[in-house]
Design a protein around this motif. Structure first.
Motif, mmCIF file in Angstrom:
data_model
loop_
_atom_site.group_PDB
_atom_site.id
_atom_site.type_symbol
_atom_site.label_atom_id
_atom_site.label_comp_id
_atom_site.label_asym_id
_atom_site.label_seq_id
_atom_site.Cartn_x
_atom_site.Cartn_y
_atom_site.Cartn_z
ATOM 1 N N UNK A 148 0.533 -1.128 0.222
ATOM 2 C CA UNK A 148 -0.246 -0.182 0.358
ATOM 3 C C UNK A 148 0.482 1.290 -0.258
ATOM 4 N N UNK A 149 2.031 1.596 0.378
ATOM 5 C CA UNK A 149 2.407 2.381 0.870
ATOM 6 C C UNK A 149 4.012 2.411 -0.114
ATOM 7 N N UNK A 150 4.118 1.577 -1.146
ATOM 8 C CA UNK A 150 5.001 1.681 -1.950
ATOM 9 C C UNK A 150 5.045 2.996 -2.579
ATOM 10 N N UNK A 151 6.623 3.470 -2.738
ATOM 11 C CA UNK A 151 7.142 4.713 -3.489
ATOM 12 C C UNK A 151 7.971 4.774 -4.500
ATOM 13 N N UNK A 152 8.602 5.541 -5.305
ATOM 14 C CA UNK A 152 9.713 5.272 -5.949
ATOM 15 C C UNK A 152 10.970 5.070 -4.770
ATOM 16 N N UNK A 153 10.773 6.050 -3.642
ATOM 17 C CA UNK A 153 11.769 6.079 -2.566
ATOM 18 C C UNK A 153 11.994 5.206 -1.895
ATOM 19 N N UNK A 154 10.521 3.838 -1.646
ATOM 20 C CA UNK A 154 11.424 2.445 -0.884
ATOM 21 C C UNK A 154 11.820 1.728 -2.425
ATOM 22 N N UNK A 155 11.066 1.565 -3.210
ATOM 23 C CA UNK A 155 11.944 1.227 -4.433
ATOM 24 C C UNK A 155 13.566 1.532 -4.528
ATOM 25 N N UNK A 156 13.798 2.581 -4.063
ATOM 26 C CA UNK A 156 14.986 3.063 -4.415
ATOM 27 C C UNK A 156 15.844 1.917 -2.918
ATOM 28 N N UNK A 157 15.500 1.679 -2.384
ATOM 29 C CA UNK A 157 15.940 1.598 -0.184
ATOM 30 C C UNK A 157 15.737 0.394 -1.249
ATOM 31 N N UNK A 158 15.314 -0.720 -1.301
ATOM 32 C CA UNK A 158 14.649 -2.200 -1.956
ATOM 33 C C UNK A 158 15.998 -2.114 -2.431
ATOM 34 N N UNK A 159 16.353 -1.421 -3.773
ATOM 35 C CA UNK A 159 17.259 -1.678 -4.379
ATOM 36 C C UNK A 159 18.332 -1.505 -3.268
ATOM 37 N N UNK A 160 18.968 -1.042 -3.290
ATOM 38 C CA UNK A 160 20.113 -0.529 -2.061
ATOM 39 C C UNK A 160 21.012 -1.643 -0.952
ATOM 40 N N UNK A 161 19.539 -2.180 -1.069
ATOM 41 C CA UNK A 161 20.193 -3.310 -0.042
ATOM 42 C C UNK A 161 19.525 -5.009 -0.891
ATOM 43 N N UNK A 162 19.852 -4.476 -2.256
ATOM 44 C CA UNK A 162 19.186 -5.725 -2.996
ATOM 45 C C UNK A 162 18.072 -6.887 -2.029
ATOM 46 N N UNK A 163 16.761 -5.913 -1.869
ATOM 47 C CA UNK A 163 16.233 -6.694 -0.693
ATOM 48 C C UNK A 163 15.798 -7.414 -1.838
ATOM 49 N N UNK A 164 14.401 -9.061 -1.242
ATOM 50 C CA UNK A 164 13.291 -9.514 -2.232
ATOM 51 C C UNK A 164 12.512 -9.351 -1.904
ATOM 52 N N UNK A 165 11.405 -8.647 -2.400
ATOM 53 C CA UNK A 165 10.368 -8.186 -2.066
ATOM 54 C C UNK A 165 9.297 -9.288 -2.277
ATOM 55 N N UNK A 166 8.362 -9.354 -1.325
ATOM 56 C CA UNK A 166 7.122 -9.827 -1.659
ATOM 57 C C UNK A 166 6.099 -9.191 -0.986
ATOM 58 N N UNK A 167 4.995 -9.086 -2.402
ATOM 59 C CA UNK A 167 3.932 -8.607 -1.644
ATOM 60 C C UNK A 167 2.235 -9.703 -1.682
ATOM 61 N N UNK A 168 1.714 -9.425 -0.372
ATOM 62 C CA UNK A 168 0.513 -10.347 -0.437
ATOM 63 C C UNK A 168 -1.126 -9.714 -0.859
ATOM 64 N N UNK A 169 -1.109 -10.344 -2.304
ATOM 65 C CA UNK A 169 -2.130 -10.084 -2.807
ATOM 66 C C UNK A 169 -3.551 -11.402 -2.804
#
Ligand code: SF4
Length: 435
Positions: A148-169
């Motif tokens: 719900x809260x994902x923005x470009x800023x979050x995407x950049x942060x996930x990329x910085x830490x090579x995070x594997x992101x999962x979305x519940x849907x």
């Protein structure tokens, strides 16, 4: 600085607590098969912790196991994990990795909704963790969000830490918004979709690893339609379907309803194989296919792994230690707060009563499951669905009917696809005492 890597082994998945054990177990025993079983608990290729960085949520899914079931542990924990506590956790995990001779550490940032922490605070928290873990380990971050809260800023942060992101849907707007609602009862799909679009754009630019989706099975929906929506319309590459987190006592023993769960999964499987897209993986189906086609080797490795793999631990925002989070709805004392990062080590926790009980439950099946032709592929289903107050884990899955029909369906498909019947029979009939 720790080596931050994305895990090819877990590409496309961000599992809910405890669902990646099989993958880890396979790797562990491929590399350490020469160890004696009694030694294996003391060494692990990888340790995994699910960290509750927030214990509040911005939405209110009616089936939520964390906020809307009997266990109310979150009420005694801070809303947000502090930087100081995160440092303490990182030191706890690091020491656990040292004690278990592990080279990899996997940290899943979980909630509630982890993004409620705020991007700047999460960045500071991750920096602190990386610093405390130090350079001697390969460190992987994963994060599970409602999107719900994902923005470009979050995407950049996930990329910085090579995070594997999962979305519940749970599928398209109509299906998702039945259960996944906000605190006013309004559907969440359209807001989640905006977040998914931001993440998929970052994936398309090559900045982010492919994102995964976790989808709770609703027996009233079409599994095929839900699969196509998630994989084709939203572009998820790694998916998993979750059965309801009910135990033997709370799930309605309604054969017609259980058959609908089976139909959902069989229909989703059919859509998945019709698509025949090698980039898309569905953990539940692929695990079954491997058990049916992998020959003795696969099942032998899995058998060894089940009894000895190191469980992921859940660390609450106050430092309480618990086991597989999906067992929380059992309300059976597994999350009683006795063990904390202040009074225990990771290795010590892995030898506590709850931990040993769960490890044994992973390895020992009910007699009906032991005799079942789908044993190696199904293995009694998720632990939560086996639990009852009276017999603890000594039950077949409360959703046995659904699992039985799914595995029968997958085997039928494999035969039609040209896999020799003998291969399937040999794989399924392998037992630990087979010659
Ligand atoms: S299909 Fe049913 S009996 Fe067979 S292993 Fe699964 S839960 Fe057990």
């Amino acid at each position: 600085m720790s080596q931050l890597i994305s895990s090819p082994q877990l590409d496309g998945y961000v599992a809910s607590a405890g669902t990646s054990f099989e993958e880890v177990g396979v790797e562990l025993f491929h590399t350490e098969l020469n160890l004696k079983p009694e030694e294996t608990l003391y060494t692990a290729y990888q340790v995994e912790a699910i960290i509750k960085i927030t214990e509040r949520c911005n939405i209110n899914c009616t089936y939520c196991y964390f906020f809307n079931k009997e266990d109310k542990g979150y009420e005694r924990h801070p809303k947000y994990l502090s930087i100081e506590k995160a440092r303490e956790m990182a030191r706890f995990i690091r020491q656990g990795a040292v004690d278990l001779s592990s080279t990899e550490i996997v940290l899943t940032l979980h909630g509630g909704e982890p993004l409620l922490l705020g991007a700047k605070r999460l960045e500071a928290l991750c920096d602190a963790i990386v610093e405390e873990i130090g350079p001697d380990f390969v460190l992987m971050f994963r994060l599970q969000t409602n999107g719900m809260l994902v923005t470009q800023e979050w995407a950049r942060l996930f990329a910085k830490y090579n995070m594997h992101v999962g979305v519940s849907l749970d599928g398209d707007e109509q299906a998702n918004d039945i259960y996944r609602v906000d605190h006013r009862g309004n559907g969440t799909y359209s807001r989640v979709k905006r977040g998914i679009d931001v993440l998929q754009d970052a994936v398309a630019r090559g900045e982010l690893s492919p994102i995964g989706a976790l989808c709770v099975v609703d027996p009233e929906q079409s599994g095929a339609h839900i699969y196509r929506h998630l994989a084709k319309e939203l572009g998820f590459r790694g998916l998993n379907f979750l059965l309801p987190l009910d135990d033997y006592d709370t799930l309605a023993h309604d054969e017609a309803l259980i058959a609908k769960y089976g139909k959902y999964l069989c229909d989703a499987f059919d859509a998945y194989v019709q698509e025949d897209d090698p980039d898309i993986t569905i953990r539940m189906f692929e695990t079954a296919i491997r058990a049916m086609t992998g020959g003795d080797g696969y099942n032998e490795v899995m058998e060894l792994a089940r009894g000895h793999w190191v469980q992921a631990v859940v660390l609450a925002s106050d430092g309480e230690i618990g086991p597989d989070d999906t067992l929380r709805p059992t309300n059976s004392g597994f999350f009683d707060g006795r063990y904390t990062i202040g009074n225990s080590t990771l290795k010590g926790y892995l030898h506590c009563d709850s931990s040993i009980k769960i490890r044994k439950a992973s390895a020992h099946l009910h007699t009906k499951c032991e005799a079942c032709k789908w044993r190696n592929a199904c293995y009694g289903g998720p632990l939560i669905n086996r639990y009852s107050k009276e017999r603890e884990f000594d039950n077949p899955s409360a959703l046995c009917g659904a699992l039985y029909s799914l595995h029968e369906h997958i085997a039928d498909y494999l035969v039609k696809a040209g896999v020799p019947t003998q291969t399937i029979e040999t794989s399924l009939s392998w037992r630990p005492d087979s010659p």
